[in-house]
Design a protein around this motif. Structure first.
Motif, PDB file in Angstrom:
ATOM      1  N   LEU A 233       0.807  -1.226   0.188  1.00  0.00           N
ATOM      2  CA  LEU A 233      -0.054  -0.072   0.027  1.00  0.00           C
ATOM      3  C   LEU A 233       0.772   1.337  -0.013  1.00  0.00           C
ATOM      4  N   PRO A 234       0.344   2.424  -0.334  1.00  0.00           N
ATOM      5  CA  PRO A 234       1.245   3.612  -0.383  1.00  0.00           C
ATOM      6  C   PRO A 234       1.777   3.780   1.123  1.00  0.00           C
ATOM      7  N   GLU A 235       1.450   3.481   2.143  1.00  0.00           N
ATOM      8  CA  GLU A 235       1.933   3.653   3.364  1.00  0.00           C
ATOM      9  C   GLU A 235       2.965   2.479   3.811  1.00  0.00           C
ATOM     10  N   THR A 236       2.876   1.380   3.079  1.00  0.00           N
ATOM     11  CA  THR A 236       3.934   0.101   3.633  1.00  0.00           C
ATOM     12  C   THR A 236       5.120   0.323   2.230  1.00  0.00           C
ATOM     13  N   ARG A 237       5.054   1.036   1.310  1.00  0.00           N
ATOM     14  CA  ARG A 237       5.956   0.899   0.350  1.00  0.00           C
ATOM     15  C   ARG A 237       7.209   1.185   1.053  1.00  0.00           C
ATOM     16  N   ARG A 259       5.793  -8.633  -1.135  1.00  0.00           N
ATOM     17  CA  ARG A 259       5.769  -7.881  -2.381  1.00  0.00           C
ATOM     18  C   ARG A 259       7.291  -7.173  -2.514  1.00  0.00           C
ATOM     19  N   GLY A 260       7.853  -7.358  -3.701  1.00  0.00           N
ATOM     20  CA  GLY A 260       9.395  -6.626  -3.438  1.00  0.00           C
ATOM     21  C   GLY A 260       9.490  -5.213  -2.923  1.00  0.00           C
ATOM     22  N   ALA A 261       8.532  -4.206  -3.311  1.00  0.00           N
ATOM     23  CA  ALA A 261       8.595  -2.981  -2.976  1.00  0.00           C
ATOM     24  C   ALA A 261       8.286  -2.633  -1.488  1.00  0.00           C
ATOM     25  N   HIS A 285      11.470  -5.739  -6.682  1.00  0.00           N
ATOM     26  CA  HIS A 285      10.883  -4.738  -7.411  1.00  0.00           C
ATOM     27  C   HIS A 285      11.950  -4.208  -8.047  1.00  0.00           C
ATOM     28  N   PRO A 286      12.216  -4.041  -9.323  1.00  0.00           N
ATOM     29  CA  PRO A 286      11.098  -4.838 -10.434  1.00  0.00           C
ATOM     30  C   PRO A 286      11.026  -6.570 -10.266  1.00  0.00           C
ATOM     31  N   GLU A 287       9.926  -6.805 -10.749  1.00  0.00           N
ATOM     32  CA  GLU A 287       9.505  -8.284 -10.652  1.00  0.00           C
ATOM     33  C   GLU A 287      10.711  -9.111 -10.948  1.00  0.00           C
TER      34      GLU A 287
END
Length: 348
Positions: A233-237, A259-261, A285-287
Protein backbone atom coordinates in the motif's frame (compact mmCIF):
# COMPACT_ATOMS: atom_id res chain seq x y z
CA UNK A 1 -35.22 -24.45 -16.07
CA UNK A 2 -32.00 -23.55 -17.92
CA UNK A 3 -28.66 -23.59 -16.16
CA UNK A 4 -26.86 -20.31 -15.48
CA UNK A 5 -24.00 -19.58 -17.86
CA UNK A 6 -20.28 -19.40 -17.11
CA UNK A 7 -17.25 -18.21 -19.08
CA UNK A 8 -13.52 -18.14 -18.29
CA UNK A 9 -10.91 -15.38 -18.49
CA UNK A 10 -7.23 -16.26 -17.94
CA UNK A 11 -4.06 -17.15 -19.80
CA UNK A 12 -3.96 -20.93 -20.38
CA UNK A 13 -0.16 -21.13 -20.24
CA UNK A 14 -0.16 -19.55 -16.78
CA UNK A 15 -3.12 -21.45 -15.33
CA UNK A 16 -2.51 -25.10 -16.15
CA UNK A 17 -3.91 -27.36 -13.40
CA UNK A 18 -6.24 -24.62 -12.09
CA UNK A 19 -9.32 -26.07 -13.77
CA UNK A 20 -8.68 -29.78 -14.16
CA UNK A 21 -11.01 -32.04 -16.20
CA UNK A 22 -12.58 -33.18 -12.94
CA UNK A 23 -13.30 -29.61 -11.85
CA UNK A 24 -14.66 -28.68 -15.27
CA UNK A 25 -16.99 -31.68 -15.09
CA UNK A 26 -18.21 -30.58 -11.67
CA UNK A 27 -18.68 -27.02 -12.88
CA UNK A 28 -20.63 -28.27 -15.92
CA UNK A 29 -23.06 -29.85 -13.49
CA UNK A 30 -23.65 -26.46 -11.90
CA UNK A 31 -23.71 -24.15 -14.92
CA UNK A 32 -23.61 -24.18 -18.70
CA UNK A 33 -20.03 -23.61 -19.82
CA UNK A 34 -20.22 -21.32 -22.83
CA UNK A 35 -16.72 -22.14 -24.04
CA UNK A 36 -13.89 -23.94 -22.25
CA UNK A 37 -11.40 -21.72 -24.07
CA UNK A 38 -10.78 -18.73 -21.80
CA UNK A 39 -10.97 -15.07 -22.72
CA UNK A 40 -7.50 -13.52 -22.84
CA UNK A 41 -8.53 -10.11 -24.18
CA UNK A 42 -11.77 -8.25 -24.77
CA UNK A 43 -11.97 -9.03 -28.47
CA UNK A 44 -14.99 -9.93 -30.64
CA UNK A 45 -15.12 -13.45 -29.22
CA UNK A 46 -15.14 -12.06 -25.68
CA UNK A 47 -18.03 -9.77 -26.61
CA UNK A 48 -20.00 -12.75 -27.85
CA UNK A 49 -19.30 -14.77 -24.71
CA UNK A 50 -20.20 -11.92 -22.42
CA UNK A 51 -23.53 -11.30 -24.04
CA UNK A 52 -23.34 -8.95 -27.00
CA UNK A 53 -24.30 -11.52 -29.64
CA UNK A 54 -25.23 -15.12 -30.39
CA UNK A 55 -22.55 -17.79 -29.95
CA UNK A 56 -22.30 -21.45 -30.73
CA UNK A 57 -22.53 -23.87 -27.81
CA UNK A 58 -21.71 -27.42 -28.91
CA UNK A 59 -22.76 -26.60 -32.44
CA UNK A 60 -26.06 -24.96 -31.53
CA UNK A 61 -26.98 -21.33 -31.54
CA UNK A 62 -27.37 -19.92 -28.03
CA UNK A 63 -27.12 -16.54 -26.34
CA UNK A 64 -23.82 -15.83 -24.64
CA UNK A 65 -24.94 -13.66 -21.75
CA UNK A 66 -22.36 -14.97 -19.28
CA UNK A 67 -23.66 -14.68 -15.74
CA UNK A 68 -20.55 -16.02 -14.05
CA UNK A 69 -16.94 -15.30 -14.98
CA UNK A 70 -14.18 -17.49 -13.56
CA UNK A 71 -10.88 -15.65 -13.91
CA UNK A 72 -7.22 -16.39 -13.29
CA UNK A 73 -3.72 -15.06 -13.89
CA UNK A 74 -3.52 -13.14 -17.14
CA UNK A 75 -7.18 -12.16 -17.25
CA UNK A 76 -7.79 -8.73 -18.84
CA UNK A 77 -8.75 -5.89 -16.52
CA UNK A 78 -12.50 -5.63 -16.07
CA UNK A 79 -13.18 -1.92 -16.41
CA UNK A 80 -16.33 0.05 -17.19
CA UNK A 81 -16.01 -0.66 -20.92
CA UNK A 82 -15.79 -4.41 -20.30
CA UNK A 83 -18.64 -4.18 -17.82
CA UNK A 84 -20.85 -2.60 -20.48
CA UNK A 85 -20.27 -5.68 -22.64
CA UNK A 86 -21.49 -8.02 -19.91
CA UNK A 87 -25.02 -6.92 -19.01
CA UNK A 88 -25.95 -10.22 -17.37
CA UNK A 89 -22.84 -10.74 -15.28
CA UNK A 90 -23.61 -11.47 -11.62
CA UNK A 91 -20.44 -13.04 -10.23
CA UNK A 92 -16.67 -12.89 -10.81
CA UNK A 93 -14.66 -15.61 -9.08
CA UNK A 94 -10.91 -15.14 -9.33
CA UNK A 95 -9.08 -18.48 -9.21
CA UNK A 96 -5.91 -16.77 -8.02
CA UNK A 97 -4.79 -14.37 -5.30
CA UNK A 98 -5.12 -10.61 -5.47
CA UNK A 99 -7.94 -9.15 -7.56
CA UNK A 100 -6.56 -5.58 -7.56
CA UNK A 101 -5.30 -5.90 -11.11
CA UNK A 102 -8.53 -7.46 -12.33
CA UNK A 103 -11.53 -5.42 -11.25
CA UNK A 104 -12.22 -1.74 -10.65
CA UNK A 105 -14.73 -0.09 -8.35
CA UNK A 106 -17.29 0.00 -11.13
CA UNK A 107 -17.70 -3.77 -10.86
CA UNK A 108 -18.77 -3.50 -7.22
CA UNK A 109 -20.93 -0.47 -7.92
CA UNK A 110 -22.78 -2.52 -10.55
CA UNK A 111 -23.75 -5.01 -7.85
CA UNK A 112 -21.58 -7.82 -9.20
CA UNK A 113 -20.32 -10.18 -6.52
CA UNK A 114 -16.58 -10.77 -6.42
CA UNK A 115 -14.69 -13.60 -4.76
CA UNK A 116 -11.11 -14.82 -4.95
CA UNK A 117 -8.92 -17.77 -4.04
CA UNK A 118 -6.32 -15.81 -2.07
CA UNK A 119 -6.91 -18.11 0.89
CA UNK A 120 -5.93 -21.11 -1.24
CA UNK A 121 -2.89 -19.29 -2.58
CA UNK A 122 -1.85 -18.49 0.99
CA UNK A 123 -1.26 -22.17 1.76
CA UNK A 124 1.87 -22.73 -0.37
CA UNK A 125 3.26 -19.29 0.55
CA UNK A 126 2.99 -20.17 4.24
CA UNK A 127 4.58 -23.57 3.59
CA UNK A 128 7.43 -21.95 1.64
CA UNK A 129 7.94 -19.46 4.47
CA UNK A 130 8.04 -22.23 7.08
CA UNK A 131 10.72 -24.02 5.08
CA UNK A 132 12.66 -20.77 4.66
CA UNK A 133 12.51 -20.06 8.41
CA UNK A 134 13.75 -23.55 9.30
CA UNK A 135 16.53 -23.44 6.70
CA UNK A 136 17.55 -19.94 7.79
CA UNK A 137 17.75 -20.99 11.44
CA UNK A 138 20.01 -23.91 10.59
CA UNK A 139 22.04 -21.87 8.08
CA UNK A 140 21.40 -24.56 5.51
CA UNK A 141 22.60 -22.48 2.54
CA UNK A 142 25.87 -21.61 4.28
CA UNK A 143 26.47 -25.28 5.10
CA UNK A 144 25.77 -26.16 1.47
CA UNK A 145 28.27 -23.65 0.13
CA UNK A 146 31.04 -24.55 2.57
CA UNK A 147 30.58 -28.27 1.98
CA UNK A 148 30.69 -27.84 -1.80
CA UNK A 149 33.77 -25.58 -1.60
CA UNK A 150 35.76 -27.75 0.83
CA UNK A 151 34.65 -31.23 -0.27
CA UNK A 152 35.10 -32.06 3.39
CA UNK A 153 33.70 -31.33 6.84
CA UNK A 154 36.45 -29.47 8.67
CA UNK A 155 34.84 -26.03 8.69
CA UNK A 156 31.41 -27.57 8.98
CA UNK A 157 32.28 -29.16 12.32
CA UNK A 158 33.24 -25.72 13.63
CA UNK A 159 30.08 -24.07 12.30
CA UNK A 160 27.91 -26.75 13.91
CA UNK A 161 29.17 -25.64 17.30
CA UNK A 162 28.03 -22.05 16.88
CA UNK A 163 24.79 -20.60 18.26
CA UNK A 164 22.64 -21.67 15.34
CA UNK A 165 19.59 -23.88 14.90
CA UNK A 166 15.90 -23.29 15.53
CA UNK A 167 15.46 -23.97 19.24
CA UNK A 168 13.87 -20.86 20.81
CA UNK A 169 14.74 -18.63 17.91
CA UNK A 170 12.91 -15.31 17.72
CA UNK A 171 10.90 -14.94 14.52
CA UNK A 172 9.32 -11.60 13.64
CA UNK A 173 6.24 -11.55 11.42
CA UNK A 174 5.48 -8.26 9.66
CA UNK A 175 1.77 -8.18 8.83
CA UNK A 176 -1.13 -10.20 10.26
CA UNK A 177 -2.44 -10.87 6.75
CA UNK A 178 -4.04 -14.19 5.83
CA UNK A 179 -0.56 -15.48 4.97
CA UNK A 180 1.02 -13.94 8.06
CA UNK A 181 -1.56 -15.62 10.25
CA UNK A 182 -1.01 -18.97 8.53
CA UNK A 183 2.72 -18.65 9.07
CA UNK A 184 2.19 -17.93 12.75
CA UNK A 185 -0.11 -20.95 13.00
CA UNK A 186 2.57 -23.19 11.47
CA UNK A 187 5.40 -21.74 13.57
CA UNK A 188 3.44 -22.26 16.78
CA UNK A 189 4.10 -25.99 16.38
CA UNK A 190 7.81 -25.33 16.98
CA UNK A 191 9.91 -23.83 19.75
CA UNK A 192 9.95 -20.30 18.37
CA UNK A 193 9.25 -17.04 20.12
CA UNK A 194 6.99 -15.07 17.80
CA UNK A 195 6.84 -11.31 17.46
CA UNK A 196 4.20 -9.54 15.37
CA UNK A 197 4.08 -6.07 13.90
CA UNK A 198 0.73 -4.93 12.54
CA UNK A 199 -0.71 -1.55 13.52
CA UNK A 200 -4.25 -2.77 12.80
CA UNK A 201 -4.42 -5.43 15.51
CA UNK A 202 -4.43 -5.14 19.28
CA UNK A 203 -2.11 -6.73 21.82
CA UNK A 204 -4.90 -9.11 22.79
CA UNK A 205 -5.44 -10.16 19.16
CA UNK A 206 -1.73 -10.78 18.72
CA UNK A 207 -1.65 -12.82 21.92
CA UNK A 208 -4.61 -14.88 20.71
CA UNK A 209 -2.65 -15.65 17.55
CA UNK A 210 0.29 -16.78 19.67
CA UNK A 211 2.56 -13.78 19.18
CA UNK A 212 3.75 -10.71 21.06
CA UNK A 213 2.74 -7.42 19.47
CA UNK A 214 5.68 -5.04 19.06
CA UNK A 215 6.51 -2.01 16.96
CA UNK A 216 8.50 -2.45 13.78
CA UNK A 217 11.78 -1.19 15.21
CA UNK A 218 11.60 -3.62 18.13
CA UNK A 219 10.75 -6.49 15.81
CA UNK A 220 13.70 -5.74 13.53
CA UNK A 221 16.09 -5.43 16.46
CA UNK A 222 14.98 -8.51 18.42
CA UNK A 223 14.31 -11.03 15.68
CA UNK A 224 16.71 -13.68 14.44
CA UNK A 225 14.50 -14.10 11.39
CA UNK A 226 12.13 -11.48 9.94
CA UNK A 227 9.39 -12.54 7.52
CA UNK A 228 7.35 -10.01 5.54
CA UNK A 229 3.62 -10.56 4.96
CA UNK A 230 2.20 -7.04 4.64
CA UNK A 231 0.19 -5.82 1.63
CA UNK A 232 1.78 -3.29 -0.69
CA UNK A 233 0.00 0.00 0.00
CA UNK A 234 1.23 3.59 -0.26
CA UNK A 235 1.99 3.55 3.46
CA UNK A 236 3.89 0.24 3.36
CA UNK A 237 6.07 0.97 0.33
CA UNK A 238 9.74 0.78 1.42
CA UNK A 239 8.67 0.15 5.02
CA UNK A 240 11.89 -1.83 5.34
CA UNK A 241 14.53 0.78 4.65
CA UNK A 242 18.11 1.46 5.70
CA UNK A 243 17.05 2.48 9.21
CA UNK A 244 15.15 -0.76 9.79
CA UNK A 245 17.85 -2.92 8.23
CA UNK A 246 20.47 -1.29 10.46
CA UNK A 247 18.59 -2.60 13.50
CA UNK A 248 18.91 -6.26 12.50
CA UNK A 249 21.10 -8.60 14.50
CA UNK A 250 24.39 -9.83 13.11
CA UNK A 251 23.60 -12.99 11.17
CA UNK A 252 19.84 -12.38 11.09
CA UNK A 253 17.78 -13.31 8.03
CA UNK A 254 15.16 -11.32 6.14
CA UNK A 255 12.53 -13.35 4.25
CA UNK A 256 10.29 -11.67 1.68
CA UNK A 257 7.49 -13.64 0.04
CA UNK A 258 5.10 -10.67 -0.01
CA UNK A 259 5.91 -7.79 -2.38
CA UNK A 260 9.31 -6.58 -3.49
CA UNK A 261 8.48 -2.90 -3.06
CA UNK A 262 7.98 -3.36 0.68
CA UNK A 263 11.77 -3.17 0.84
CA UNK A 264 14.08 -0.42 -0.30
CA UNK A 265 16.12 -2.70 -2.53
CA UNK A 266 19.15 -0.44 -2.79
CA UNK A 267 19.37 -0.24 1.00
CA UNK A 268 18.91 -4.02 1.27
CA UNK A 269 21.69 -4.74 -1.22
CA UNK A 270 24.01 -2.35 0.59
CA UNK A 271 23.30 -4.12 3.86
CA UNK A 272 23.71 -7.57 2.33
CA UNK A 273 27.04 -6.58 0.80
CA UNK A 274 28.42 -6.08 4.31
CA UNK A 275 27.75 -9.77 4.99
CA UNK A 276 26.08 -8.94 8.31
CA UNK A 277 22.65 -10.33 7.40
CA UNK A 278 21.17 -12.96 5.09
CA UNK A 279 18.08 -12.91 2.91
CA UNK A 280 15.60 -15.30 1.34
CA UNK A 281 13.95 -13.31 -1.43
CA UNK A 282 11.08 -14.60 -3.56
CA UNK A 283 9.78 -11.22 -4.73
CA UNK A 284 11.65 -8.17 -5.99
CA UNK A 285 10.90 -4.77 -7.47
CA UNK A 286 11.07 -4.77 -10.41
CA UNK A 287 9.58 -8.25 -10.60
CA UNK A 288 12.69 -9.50 -12.41
CA UNK A 289 15.88 -7.83 -11.14
CA UNK A 290 18.21 -6.20 -13.64
CA UNK A 291 20.72 -8.62 -15.12
CA UNK A 292 23.60 -6.99 -13.21
CA UNK A 293 21.78 -7.02 -9.84
CA UNK A 294 23.88 -8.20 -6.91
CA UNK A 295 20.93 -10.26 -5.72
CA UNK A 296 21.87 -12.93 -8.25
CA UNK A 297 25.44 -13.28 -6.97
CA UNK A 298 25.63 -12.48 -3.26
CA UNK A 299 26.44 -15.66 -1.30
CA UNK A 300 24.17 -14.65 1.58
CA UNK A 301 21.10 -14.33 -0.68
CA UNK A 302 18.77 -17.18 -1.65
CA UNK A 303 16.84 -15.75 -4.60
CA UNK A 304 13.82 -17.49 -6.14
CA UNK A 305 11.59 -16.32 -9.04
CA UNK A 306 8.28 -15.67 -7.26
CA UNK A 307 7.48 -19.34 -6.68
CA UNK A 308 6.22 -19.25 -3.09
CA UNK A 309 2.61 -18.98 -4.27
CA UNK A 310 0.71 -21.72 -6.05
CA UNK A 311 2.70 -23.37 -8.85
CA UNK A 312 2.14 -26.62 -10.71
CA UNK A 313 -0.14 -29.03 -8.90
CA UNK A 314 -0.71 -26.53 -6.07
CA UNK A 315 -2.88 -24.53 -8.47
CA UNK A 316 -5.65 -27.08 -8.22
CA UNK A 317 -6.52 -25.61 -4.81
CA UNK A 318 -7.33 -22.35 -6.59
CA UNK A 319 -9.74 -24.06 -8.97
CA UNK A 320 -11.35 -26.06 -6.20
CA UNK A 321 -12.00 -22.93 -4.17
CA UNK A 322 -13.38 -21.11 -7.23
CA UNK A 323 -15.79 -23.92 -8.10
CA UNK A 324 -16.86 -24.15 -4.45
CA UNK A 325 -17.69 -20.43 -4.50
CA UNK A 326 -19.70 -20.81 -7.72
CA UNK A 327 -21.67 -23.62 -6.06
CA UNK A 328 -22.36 -21.51 -2.97
CA UNK A 329 -23.50 -18.59 -5.10
CA UNK A 330 -25.89 -20.71 -7.12
CA UNK A 331 -27.27 -22.30 -3.97
CA UNK A 332 -27.99 -18.86 -2.53
CA UNK A 333 -25.39 -19.24 0.21
CA UNK A 334 -22.97 -16.64 1.52
CA UNK A 335 -19.67 -16.56 -0.33
CA UNK A 336 -16.82 -17.55 1.96
CA UNK A 337 -14.21 -15.41 0.26
CA UNK A 338 -16.16 -12.43 -0.99
CA UNK A 339 -14.27 -9.22 -1.69
CA UNK A 340 -16.05 -5.93 -0.98
CA UNK A 341 -15.34 -2.53 -2.50
CA UNK A 342 -13.89 -1.22 0.74
CA UNK A 343 -11.42 -4.11 0.83
CA UNK A 344 -9.58 -2.75 -2.22
CA UNK A 345 -7.83 -0.14 -0.10
CA UNK A 346 -6.14 -2.67 2.18
CA UNK A 347 -5.72 -5.99 0.42
CA UNK A 348 -2.51 -7.03 -1.29
Amino acid sequence: MSLPTVAFAMQPERTRYVLTPELLKRLAGLARILDERPITEFDERAKRLLGEAEILVKGRGAPGEAEILVTGWGAPFFDEAALARAPHLRLIVHAAGTIKGLVGRSVFEAGIKVSHAAEANAVPVAEFTLAAVIFAGKRVFQFRDIYAADRGRGRIQTLQGEAIGNHRRIVGIVGASRIGRRVIELLRLFDYQLLLYDPLISEAEAEALGAEKVDLAALMARSDIVSLHAPLLPETRHMIDARQLALMKEGATLINTARGALVNEAALIAKLQTGSINAVIDVTHPEIPEGNSSLYDLPNVFLTPHIAGAIGLERRRLGEMAVDEVARFLEGKQLLFEVLKQDLARIA
